[in-house]
Design a protein around this motif. Structure first.
Motif, PDB file in Angstrom:
ATOM      1  N   GLN A  52       0.835  -1.186   0.000  1.00 10.31           N
ATOM      2  CA  GLN A  52       0.000   0.000   0.000  1.00 10.31           C
ATOM      3  C   GLN A  52       0.880   1.250   0.000  1.00 10.31           C
ATOM      4  O   GLN A  52       1.889   1.296   0.701  1.00 10.31           O
ATOM      5  CB  GLN A  52      -0.898   0.008   1.244  1.00 10.31           C
ATOM      6  CG  GLN A  52      -1.835  -1.161   1.333  1.00 10.31           C
ATOM      7  CD  GLN A  52      -2.879  -1.126   0.238  1.00 10.31           C
ATOM      8  OE1 GLN A  52      -3.374  -0.066  -0.124  1.00 10.31           O
ATOM      9  NE2 GLN A  52      -3.207  -2.275  -0.298  1.00 10.31           N
ATOM     10  N   SER A  54       0.379   4.011   1.449  1.00 10.90           N
ATOM     11  CA  SER A  54       0.441   4.570   2.794  1.00 10.90           C
ATOM     12  C   SER A  54       1.489   3.838   3.641  1.00 10.90           C
ATOM     13  O   SER A  54       2.179   4.449   4.460  1.00 10.90           O
ATOM     14  CB  SER A  54      -0.922   4.503   3.473  1.00 10.90           C
ATOM     15  OG  SER A  54      -1.358   3.158   3.577  1.00 10.90           O
ATOM     16  N   THR A  55       1.616   2.538   3.416  1.00 12.90           N
ATOM     17  CA  THR A  55       2.623   1.757   4.133  1.00 12.90           C
ATOM     18  C   THR A  55       4.021   2.202   3.735  1.00 12.90           C
ATOM     19  O   THR A  55       4.901   2.362   4.583  1.00 12.90           O
ATOM     20  CB  THR A  55       2.452   0.248   3.860  1.00 12.90           C
ATOM     21  OG1 THR A  55       1.126  -0.133   4.224  1.00 12.90           O
ATOM     22  CG2 THR A  55       3.458  -0.572   4.622  1.00 12.90           C
ATOM     23  N   MET A  58       4.719   5.585   5.337  1.00 15.29           N
ATOM     24  CA  MET A  58       4.995   5.440   6.767  1.00 15.29           C
ATOM     25  C   MET A  58       6.389   4.859   6.998  1.00 15.29           C
ATOM     26  O   MET A  58       7.124   5.295   7.886  1.00 15.29           O
ATOM     27  CB  MET A  58       3.943   4.562   7.432  1.00 15.29           C
ATOM     28  CG  MET A  58       2.571   5.208   7.505  1.00 15.29           C
ATOM     29  SD  MET A  58       1.314   4.037   8.002  1.00 15.29           S
ATOM     30  CE  MET A  58       1.384   4.222   9.768  1.00 15.29           C
TER      31      MET A  58
END
Length: 134
Positions: A52, A54-55, A58
């Motif tokens: 992902q 977003s992963t 992060m």
């Protein structure tokens, strides 16, 4: 080396270790949940897997923070090692074990076969030497 920096050394190391653990957790999330292991070979369901965005973001942020913490660790360790040069061998051992290894006075008492009162007295004298002219 200032006295505050001496107290911070264990905190900086612990914080870097916590970040390292978080990075490991996020790295495991990068692999596809649909991947499978056949024998000793890992096979994913697609070429890119199911990472992902977003992963990845992060993980990148964590890596940047971790690298900054590592630089802080190197800097404070250099300061610490320079300050240790002012000490006797016994003082160095006591300071390293207490501040870097995080050992308590009672643990050091048993390990070094010295009374706690002497350990604290030697430590205080060593700290004064280390923090002099800083």
């Amino acid at each position: 080396m200032k006295k505050e920096r001496l107290r911070d050394i264990r905190y900086v190391y612990d914080e870097a270790e916590e970040l390292k653990e978080k990075i490991i957790q996020f790295e495991t999330m990068r692999t596809s949940p649909r991947s499978a292991v056949y024998g000793s070979e890992r096979v994913q369901s697609s070429m890119k897997g199911d990472v992902q965005p977003s992963t990845i973001a992060m993980l990148d942020a964590l890596l940047q923070t971790y690298n900054a913490k590592l630089r802080a660790c190197v800097k404070i360790t250099d300061e610490f090692e320079q300050a240790l040069e002012k000490l006797s061998e016994r003082e160095r051992i006591i300071i390293r074990k207490h501040f870097l290894d995080g050992k308590t006075w009672s643990t050091l008492q048993e390990e070094l076969d010295m009374c706690e009162r002497n350990l604290i007295r030697i430590s205080n004298r060593a700290i004064k030497k280390m923090t002099a002219n800083s």
